[in-house]
Motif scaffolding. Structure first.
Motif, PDB file in Angstrom:
ATOM      1  N   UNK A 155       6.734 -15.620 -11.411  1.00 19.98           N
ATOM      2  CA  UNK A 155       6.700 -14.571 -12.427  1.00 19.98           C
ATOM      3  C   UNK A 155       5.459 -13.715 -12.201  1.00 19.98           C
ATOM      4  N   UNK A 156       4.431 -13.905 -12.977  1.00 24.34           N
ATOM      5  CA  UNK A 156       3.232 -13.097 -12.827  1.00 24.34           C
ATOM      6  C   UNK A 156       2.555 -13.367 -11.492  1.00 24.34           C
ATOM      7  N   UNK A 157       2.288 -12.276 -10.743  1.00 27.56           N
ATOM      8  CA  UNK A 157       1.600 -12.410  -9.466  1.00 27.56           C
ATOM      9  C   UNK A 157       0.167 -11.932  -9.589  1.00 27.56           C
ATOM     10  N   UNK A 158      -0.727 -12.661  -8.934  1.00 23.72           N
ATOM     11  CA  UNK A 158      -2.146 -12.311  -8.917  1.00 23.72           C
ATOM     12  C   UNK A 158      -2.549 -12.029  -7.472  1.00 23.72           C
ATOM     13  N   UNK A 159      -3.303 -10.946  -7.303  1.00 26.34           N
ATOM     14  CA  UNK A 159      -3.609 -10.467  -5.968  1.00 26.34           C
ATOM     15  C   UNK A 159      -5.023 -10.799  -5.534  1.00 26.34           C
ATOM     16  N   UNK A 160      -5.158 -11.034  -4.234  1.00 30.73           N
ATOM     17  CA  UNK A 160      -6.457 -11.200  -3.621  1.00 30.73           C
ATOM     18  C   UNK A 160      -7.127  -9.855  -3.403  1.00 30.73           C
ATOM     19  N   UNK A 183      -2.603  -7.458   1.492  1.00 29.70           N
ATOM     20  CA  UNK A 183      -2.901  -8.195   0.272  1.00 29.70           C
ATOM     21  C   UNK A 183      -2.107  -9.487   0.235  1.00 29.70           C
ATOM     22  N   UNK A 233       2.763  -8.710 -17.794  1.00 25.13           N
ATOM     23  CA  UNK A 233       4.049  -9.258 -17.364  1.00 25.13           C
ATOM     24  C   UNK A 233       4.988  -8.999 -18.527  1.00 25.13           C
ATOM     25  N   UNK A 287      -3.638  -7.370 -12.540  1.00 25.40           N
ATOM     26  CA  UNK A 287      -2.422  -7.530 -13.319  1.00 25.40           C
ATOM     27  C   UNK A 287      -2.689  -7.133 -14.761  1.00 25.40           C
ATOM     28  N   UNK A 303      -6.397  -4.947  -7.035  1.00 22.61           N
ATOM     29  CA  UNK A 303      -5.176  -4.910  -7.838  1.00 22.61           C
ATOM     30  C   UNK A 303      -5.307  -5.878  -8.998  1.00 22.61           C
ATOM     31  N   UNK A 350      -4.662  -0.518  -9.822  1.00 25.76           N
ATOM     32  CA  UNK A 350      -5.491  -0.609  -8.623  1.00 25.76           C
ATOM     33  C   UNK A 350      -6.691   0.307  -8.813  1.00 25.76           C
ATOM     34  N   UNK A 374       0.483  -3.121 -12.851  1.00 29.05           N
ATOM     35  CA  UNK A 374      -0.792  -3.393 -12.191  1.00 29.05           C
ATOM     36  C   UNK A 374      -1.646  -2.124 -12.199  1.00 29.05           C
ATOM     37  N   UNK A 407       3.173  -0.781  -1.937  1.00 32.94           N
ATOM     38  CA  UNK A 407       3.060  -2.158  -1.436  1.00 32.94           C
ATOM     39  C   UNK A 407       4.434  -2.657  -1.009  1.00 32.94           C
ATOM     40  N   UNK A 413       0.697   0.742 -10.883  1.00 30.09           N
ATOM     41  CA  UNK A 413       1.954   0.370 -10.257  1.00 30.09           C
ATOM     42  C   UNK A 413       2.829  -0.419 -11.223  1.00 30.09           C
ATOM     43  N   UNK A 467       6.245  -6.138 -13.942  1.00 30.18           N
ATOM     44  CA  UNK A 467       4.796  -6.199 -14.112  1.00 30.18           C
ATOM     45  C   UNK A 467       4.186  -4.817 -13.939  1.00 30.18           C
TER      46      UNK A 467
END
Lengths: 109, 111
Positions: free
Chosen positions: B98-103, B90, A48, A45, A43, A37, A35, B43, A86, A33
């Motif tokens: 798979x795809x990660x989404x961040x707070x 975070x 993918x 996305x 952050x 920031x 990202x 991270x 990232x 992935x």
């Protein structure tokens, strides 16, 4: 574990310029992935992309899994593109993303 | 945007005190993660969860514990905070690992 290296570490552009960011990884991956920031710390996305090529507006990404690298292209850069980019990969049978240290992009008006 | 909130968003505490950070999601995603972000380290994964009551350690888990008693909440606890745990934390979620989404992150300062 998997090693992830990003280059360049820093990049300064004038608005309107194009750029290419690179991510190298040390082993085969199931997941990759990109990202962004932003300067406020959020952050986001972008892609993918464990293999192949994807495009989203001015951004596109290509991953060549057999050669263990991915590229993020930013065209016609804008000041809002500034921030840290990232790359993160997931390999093997676990669920753990490993992040690179990022590329700090500064786009000047 | 994925429905992820973190609370508190900022916290200042003293060494030796317990601290709990909360991550709440409205997406019903199976996987949840806690990361910390520090200058020069990027991270790093602290703990993650692959279901209710199912958790595992990440690469920097010492000094942290987690709990997930329901799908939507993932708690990170520092039993006795130390200055080395000053960081931005975070939470992330993923439906199929798979795809990660961040707070939005929590900035924690331990004095």
């Amino acid at each position: 574990g998997i090693q992830v290296e990003q280059s360049p570490p820093d990049l300064i552009l004038q608005e309107g310029a194009n750029s290419t960011l690179r991510c190298n990884f040390s082993d085969s991956v199931n997941n990759l992935q990109w990202f962004h920031q932003n300067p406020w710390g959020q952050l986001i996305n972008l892609f993918y992309i464990p293999s192949g090529t994807k495009q989203n507006g001015r951004l596109s990404a290509t991953t060549v899994a057999t050669e263990r690298y991915s590229l993020l292209y930013i065209s016609s850069s804008q000041t809002t593109d500034s921030g840290v980019y990232f790359c993160a990969v997931l390999g093997g049978s676990n669920y753990k993303l490993t992040f690179g240290k990022g590329t700090l992009l500064t786009v000047n008006p | 945007d994925a429905g992820i909130t973190q609370s508190p968003r900022h916290k200042v505490t003293e060494t030796g005190t317990p601290v709990t950070l909360r991550c709440h999601q409205t997406e019903n995603h199976r996987y949840m993660y806690w990361y910390r972000q520090d200058p020069g380290h990027g991270l790093r994964l602290i703990h993650y969860s692959y279901g209710v009551k199912d958790t595992d350690k990440g690469e920097v888990s010492d000094g942290y514990s987690v709990s997930r008693s329901k799908t939507e909440d993932f708690l990170l606890t520092l039993e006795s905070a130390t200055s080395s745990q000053t960081s931005v934390y975070f939470c992330a979620i993923s439906e199929r690992a798979d795809t990660q989404y961040f707070g939005p992150g929590t900035r924690l300062t331990v004095l």
